[in-house]
Design an enzyme around this catalytic site. Structure first.
Site, PDB file in Angstrom:
ATOM      1  N   HIS A 182       0.819  -1.215   0.000  1.00 22.10           N
ATOM      2  CA  HIS A 182       0.000   0.000   0.000  1.00 22.10           C
ATOM      3  C   HIS A 182       0.855   1.268   0.000  1.00 22.10           C
ATOM      4  O   HIS A 182       1.951   1.318   0.544  1.00 22.10           O
ATOM      5  CB  HIS A 182      -0.983   0.002   1.167  1.00 22.10           C
ATOM      6  N   ASN A 183       0.318   2.293  -0.675  1.00 25.10           N
ATOM      7  CA  ASN A 183       0.927   3.627  -0.740  1.00 25.10           C
ATOM      8  C   ASN A 183       2.237   3.673  -1.510  1.00 25.10           C
ATOM      9  O   ASN A 183       2.983   4.649  -1.408  1.00 25.10           O
ATOM     10  CB  ASN A 183       1.120   4.220   0.656  1.00 25.10           C
TER      11      ASN A 183
END
Length: 364
Positions: A258-259
């Site tokens: 994620h991210n």
């Protein structure tokens, strides 16, 4: 369908050395090609195969044709016909795409009767929706999109024009996929990032508590012309989106946490793992089974070789390696034994240095 070299050059450029009316109907490697096939030379170490190939014509760089020596019409062995181009490999790729397109009739637009489409979804009339596809409310399927059997598109997700999702690919809610994406079978876009807050009290057997799941409320944004391999997973962001920029190419079974942000034109080989909140620059190359820690940054034009581990940021362009190449088993055992004894060897060297210093031996 066979095309003349003249027709190929009109479409893709390059110069002809030999018979412009020579026809080729497909491609093959130098050592397997026949008189009606086009081969290519991308690596000079295979130059000898050009001299013996039966190919009707060969894609070749100017410098390699010079090395070959004899003029095209004067050759008595090997091909007499060449398309001369600075990048034979890219030329080959474009010709291969053309032959595939010519041999594959386009599928008729429409929705298979077994598909499930929410009334609040928008599906372009030119889209091809295959068997058992599910499209949730608010999703937008743009012109020319092809969704094969069992594809899932979550609520509010947009699939850009001309994209192709192969069977069993899934894209969760709130994601944006740019135009001309290719997503292979089993790939998952937008699943939850691996986010858990520790909430424990005490130590050892007395430890109590649990992991608290952190809702992943970001999405995934994918730029134009991205290709995602089979069974690859791209996690949604915790708060902001995970971003895959334009023309990124991702192999099979890659994990992107994620991210993360993956810069434009970067390529990532199979089984690589990229932990969350990592930024990879533009035009990078990540080798197979490489592992990249979270919260690090790789600059533009960084190359990570296969099975290497990256634990810190690498802002400067270059080639980085940490993997140990395979060696003879006996040699490996000897090296491993030396590594286990390095601390003892270090202490012995320090003792010898101290003894020499005490005797004045360091001045010798």
């Amino acid at each position: 369908m066979a095309l003349t070299l003249e027709e190929l050059v009109k479409r893709f450029g390059g110069e002809i050395a030999g018979d412009a009316q020579c026809k080729v109907g497909g491609l093959a490697p130098l050592d397997q090609a026949g008189p009606q096939q086009l081969a290519f030379l991308a690596n000079p170490k295979y130059l000898s195969q050009v001299e013996s190939t039966r190919a009707g014509a060969v894609l070749i760089a100017p410098k390699d044709l010079e090395k070959l020596g004899a003029a095209a019409q004067g050759r008595t062995a090997g091909p007499r016909n060449f398309i001369v181009t600075p990048n034979p490999y890219a030329y080959f790729a474009r010709v291969a795409q053309m032959f595939i397109d010519l041999a594959t009739p386009p599928r008729a637009a429409g929705v298979h009767p077994s598909a499930t489409i929410d009334p609040a979804a928008q599906v372009a009339a030119t889209a091809v929706i295959g068997p058992h596809v599910t499209i949730e409310a608010g999703a937008v399927i743009e012109d020319g999109v092809q969704l094969d059997a069992n594809v899932f598109v979550g609520r509010g997700t947009t699939i850009g024009a001309g994209s192709h999702f192969y069977p069993n690919a899934s894209v969760y809610h709130g994601c944006k996929v740019g135009p001309r994406a290719i997503v292979h079978a089993g790939a998952v876009i937008g699943s939850d990032g691996f986010g858990f807050a520790p909430d424990f009290v005490g130590d050892g057997d007395a430890r109590t508590g649990s992991w608290v799941k952190i809702p992943q409320v970001g999405g995934v944004t994918i730029g134009p012309d991205v290709e995602i391999g089979a069974n690859t997973t791209i996690d949604r962001g915790a708060m902001a989106d995970t971003v895959i920029e334009e023309c990124v190419k991702i192999d099979n079974q890659v994990q992107i946490g994620h991210n993360c942000r993956i810069g434009a034109y970067t390529v990532i080989a199979g089984s690589a793992g990229i932990a969350g909140s990592t930024t990879i620059g533009r035009h990078c190359m990540i080798g197979g089974a490489a592992g990249i820690a979270g919260h690090v940054t790789l600059g533009d034009y960084v190359i990570i070789t296969a099975k290497s581990g990256v634990s810190k940021s690498l802002p400067k362009a270059g080639i980085y390696t940490s993997a140990f190449p395979a060696v003879d088993h006996g040699e490996w055992n000897k090296s491993a034994a030396l590594v286990r004894n390095l601390d003892k060897l270090r202490e012995r060297i320090k003792a010898l240095e101290a003894a020499l210093a005490a005797q004045g031996g360091t001045d010798a």
